[in-house]
Design an enzyme around this catalytic site. Structure first.
Site, PDB file in Angstrom:
ATOM      1  N   SER A 139      37.336  41.020  53.254  1.00 61.65           N
ATOM      2  CA  SER A 139      37.961  39.689  53.301  1.00 61.65           C
ATOM      3  C   SER A 139      38.561  39.495  54.686  1.00 61.65           C
ATOM      4  O   SER A 139      38.804  40.478  55.412  1.00 61.65           O
ATOM      5  CB  SER A 139      39.091  39.646  52.257  1.00 61.65           C
ATOM      6  OG  SER A 139      39.896  38.499  52.423  1.00 61.65           O
ATOM      7  N   TYR A 152      46.323  43.300  47.453  1.00 63.18           N
ATOM      8  CA  TYR A 152      45.003  42.826  47.889  1.00 63.18           C
ATOM      9  C   TYR A 152      44.772  43.193  49.357  1.00 63.18           C
ATOM     10  O   TYR A 152      43.712  43.683  49.735  1.00 63.18           O
ATOM     11  CB  TYR A 152      44.936  41.308  47.681  1.00 63.18           C
ATOM     12  CG  TYR A 152      43.588  40.680  47.932  1.00 63.18           C
ATOM     13  CD1 TYR A 152      42.628  40.615  46.925  1.00 63.18           C
ATOM     14  CD2 TYR A 152      43.271  40.115  49.169  1.00 63.18           C
ATOM     15  CE1 TYR A 152      41.392  40.016  47.138  1.00 63.18           C
ATOM     16  CE2 TYR A 152      42.040  39.516  49.391  1.00 63.18           C
ATOM     17  CZ  TYR A 152      41.109  39.462  48.374  1.00 63.18           C
ATOM     18  OH  TYR A 152      39.889  38.865  48.600  1.00 63.18           O
TER      19      TYR A 152
HETATM   20  P1  NAD Z   1      34.888  35.774  41.180  1.00 63.61           P
HETATM   21  O1  NAD Z   1      36.058  35.888  40.248  1.00 63.61           O
HETATM   22  O2  NAD Z   1      34.036  34.558  41.108  1.00 63.61           O
HETATM   23  O3  NAD Z   1      33.967  37.057  41.031  1.00 63.61           O
HETATM   24  C1  NAD Z   1      34.518  38.314  40.819  1.00 63.61           C
HETATM   25  C2  NAD Z   1      33.502  39.140  40.100  1.00 63.61           C
HETATM   26  O4  NAD Z   1      34.063  40.440  39.888  1.00 63.61           O
HETATM   27  C3  NAD Z   1      33.131  38.569  38.715  1.00 63.61           C
HETATM   28  O5  NAD Z   1      31.732  38.717  38.520  1.00 63.61           O
HETATM   29  C4  NAD Z   1      33.919  39.461  37.761  1.00 63.61           C
HETATM   30  O6  NAD Z   1      33.274  39.598  36.512  1.00 63.61           O
HETATM   31  C5  NAD Z   1      33.896  40.766  38.535  1.00 63.61           C
HETATM   32  N1  NAD Z   1      34.937  41.695  38.118  1.00 63.61           N
HETATM   33  C6  NAD Z   1      36.295  41.506  38.095  1.00 63.61           C
HETATM   34  N2  NAD Z   1      36.892  42.589  37.596  1.00 63.61           N
HETATM   35  C7  NAD Z   1      35.904  43.487  37.305  1.00 63.61           C
HETATM   36  C8  NAD Z   1      35.889  44.790  36.752  1.00 63.61           C
HETATM   37  N3  NAD Z   1      37.010  45.409  36.384  1.00 63.61           N
HETATM   38  N4  NAD Z   1      34.691  45.390  36.602  1.00 63.61           N
HETATM   39  C9  NAD Z   1      33.531  44.777  36.933  1.00 63.61           C
HETATM   40  N5  NAD Z   1      33.492  43.536  37.451  1.00 63.61           N
HETATM   41  C10 NAD Z   1      34.663  42.904  37.640  1.00 63.61           C
HETATM   42  O7  NAD Z   1      35.487  35.975  42.634  1.00 63.61           O
HETATM   43  P2  NAD Z   1      34.840  35.808  44.073  1.00 63.61           P
HETATM   44  O8  NAD Z   1      35.686  34.821  44.770  1.00 63.61           O
HETATM   45  O9  NAD Z   1      33.382  35.620  44.022  1.00 63.61           O
HETATM   46  O10 NAD Z   1      35.170  37.247  44.706  1.00 63.61           O
HETATM   47  C11 NAD Z   1      34.199  38.245  44.932  1.00 63.61           C
HETATM   48  C12 NAD Z   1      34.673  39.177  46.030  1.00 63.61           C
HETATM   49  O11 NAD Z   1      34.832  38.443  47.233  1.00 63.61           O
HETATM   50  C13 NAD Z   1      36.027  39.841  45.738  1.00 63.61           C
HETATM   51  O12 NAD Z   1      36.007  41.176  46.193  1.00 63.61           O
HETATM   52  C14 NAD Z   1      36.987  39.008  46.572  1.00 63.61           C
HETATM   53  O13 NAD Z   1      38.121  39.736  46.935  1.00 63.61           O
HETATM   54  C15 NAD Z   1      36.108  38.689  47.769  1.00 63.61           C
HETATM   55  N6  NAD Z   1      36.566  37.532  48.556  1.00 63.61           N
HETATM   56  C16 NAD Z   1      36.620  36.286  47.981  1.00 63.61           C
HETATM   57  C17 NAD Z   1      37.046  35.215  48.764  1.00 63.61           C
HETATM   58  C18 NAD Z   1      37.111  33.804  48.205  1.00 63.61           C
HETATM   59  O14 NAD Z   1      37.670  32.923  48.870  1.00 63.61           O
HETATM   60  N7  NAD Z   1      36.542  33.504  47.057  1.00 63.61           N
HETATM   61  C19 NAD Z   1      37.414  35.412  50.088  1.00 63.61           C
HETATM   62  C20 NAD Z   1      37.348  36.703  50.621  1.00 63.61           C
HETATM   63  C21 NAD Z   1      36.915  37.754  49.849  1.00 63.61           C
END
Ligand code: NAD
Length: 257
Positions: A139, A152
């Site tokens: 991130s 985080y």
């Molecule tokens: P999201 O909630 O849409 O997706 C998260 C995924 O992780 C889902 O498929 C969920 O089922 C899975 N998950 C959560 N807990 C779990 C567990 N215990 N076991 C297995 N699967 C699990 O979120 P997102 O925004 O797509 O985030 C995905 C990644 O990207 C994360 O690591 C997040 O930190 C990172 N990220 C997101 C953003 C953003 O703005 N959305 C920015 C930077 C980084």
């Protein structure tokens, strides 16, 4: 570019960024393994639709990324892992003195330790195959801090450190290990925060997006899951064979500041 014949495991890939990466890798020809901890009918249907859309094999395997043994079992059950994308992640926001210990432990487990376990389980097979790609979804918060996100930010900074270390340990094995550092991406996770932010700041949706969420993103635009997917596919391509141990920011300029 083709990833035909490669098997990619993407953790946390039934929504958001993980699903975007799975789609991009399948579009490039990779067989994909989707994962979450839910094991619902829709998870399996999603894998089926990805397979028929791209003419690849797609499977769903349940594993709870908060549990080390599940992380290792995911790699074992997949049978093969040429490409490993560590994407599963959760968020919790609180001042440090009130930060619940169980939230700290869960975030460290899912956002950091899961990658230790999956990488440890996947690297021997990659070495044997003489090829491997590890992509860790960190991130902008793996490079910069913000208040109230201690767990985080600690986990994502840790993931960047893990990325560099694994790259050094695998540099002679035709395996690369890199981290993608997205800024804000409009996933269901982020979308769900907008109504609360509108209430808290007494602002309309557009103002919350522009002045609260994208305050630190100079482009004033969200990154998209397609852009993150494209970046992951590039890191898996032959063109990226000498890119290892580094971070690629997809953040509209956030970390240039
Ligand atoms: P999201 O909630 O849409 O997706 C998260 C995924 O992780 C889902 O498929 C969920 O089922 C899975 N998950 C959560 N807990 C779990 C567990 N215990 N076991 C297995 N699967 C699990 O979120 P997102 O925004 O797509 O985030 C995905 C990644 O990207 C994360 O690591 C997040 O930190 C990172 N990220 C997101 C953003 C953003 O703005 N959305 C920015 C930077 C980084």
């Amino acid at each position: 570019m083709t990833l035909k014949g490669k098997t990619a495991i993407i953790t946390g890939s039934t929504s958001g960024i993980g699903l975007g990466i799975a789609r991009a890798l399948a579009a490039a020809g990779a067989n994909v393994v989707l994962n979450s901890f839910t094991d619902s009918d829709s998870d399996h249907t999603l894998a089926e639709s990805l397979a028929s859309e791209h003419g690849v094999t797609a499977r769903y395997i349940r594993a709870d990324m908060s549990k080390g043994e599940d992380c290792r079992a995911l790699i074992e059950k997949a049978g093969r892992c040429d490409i490993l994308v560590n994407n599963a992640g959760i968020q919790y926001v609180s001042p440090i003195e009130d930060f619940p210990v169980e939230k700290w432990n869960a975030i460290l487990a899912i956002n950091l330790s899961s990658s230790f376990h999956t990488i440890a389980a996947a690297v021997p097979g990659m070495r044997e195959a003489g090829w491997g790609r590890i992509v860790n979804v960190a991130s902008a918060h793996g490079l910069r801090a913000s208040p109230f996100k201690s767990a985080y930010i600690a986990a994502k900074h840790g993931l960047v450190g893990l990325t560099k270390t694994v790259a050094l340990e695998t540099a002679r094995d035709k395996i690369t290990c890199n981290a993608i550092c997205p800024g804000y991406v409009l996933t269901p996770l982020v979308e769900a925060q907008i109504p609360d932010q509108m209430k808290a700041h007494n602002m309309d949706r557009d103002t919350v997006i522009r002045e609260v969420m994208l305050d630190r993103q100079p482009s004033k635009e969200f990154a998209t899951v397609e852009e993150i997917g494209g970046t992951a596919a590039f890191l898996c391509s032959d063109a990226a064979a000498q890119i290892t141990g580094t971070t690629i920011s997809v953040d509209g300029g956030w970390t240039a500041m």
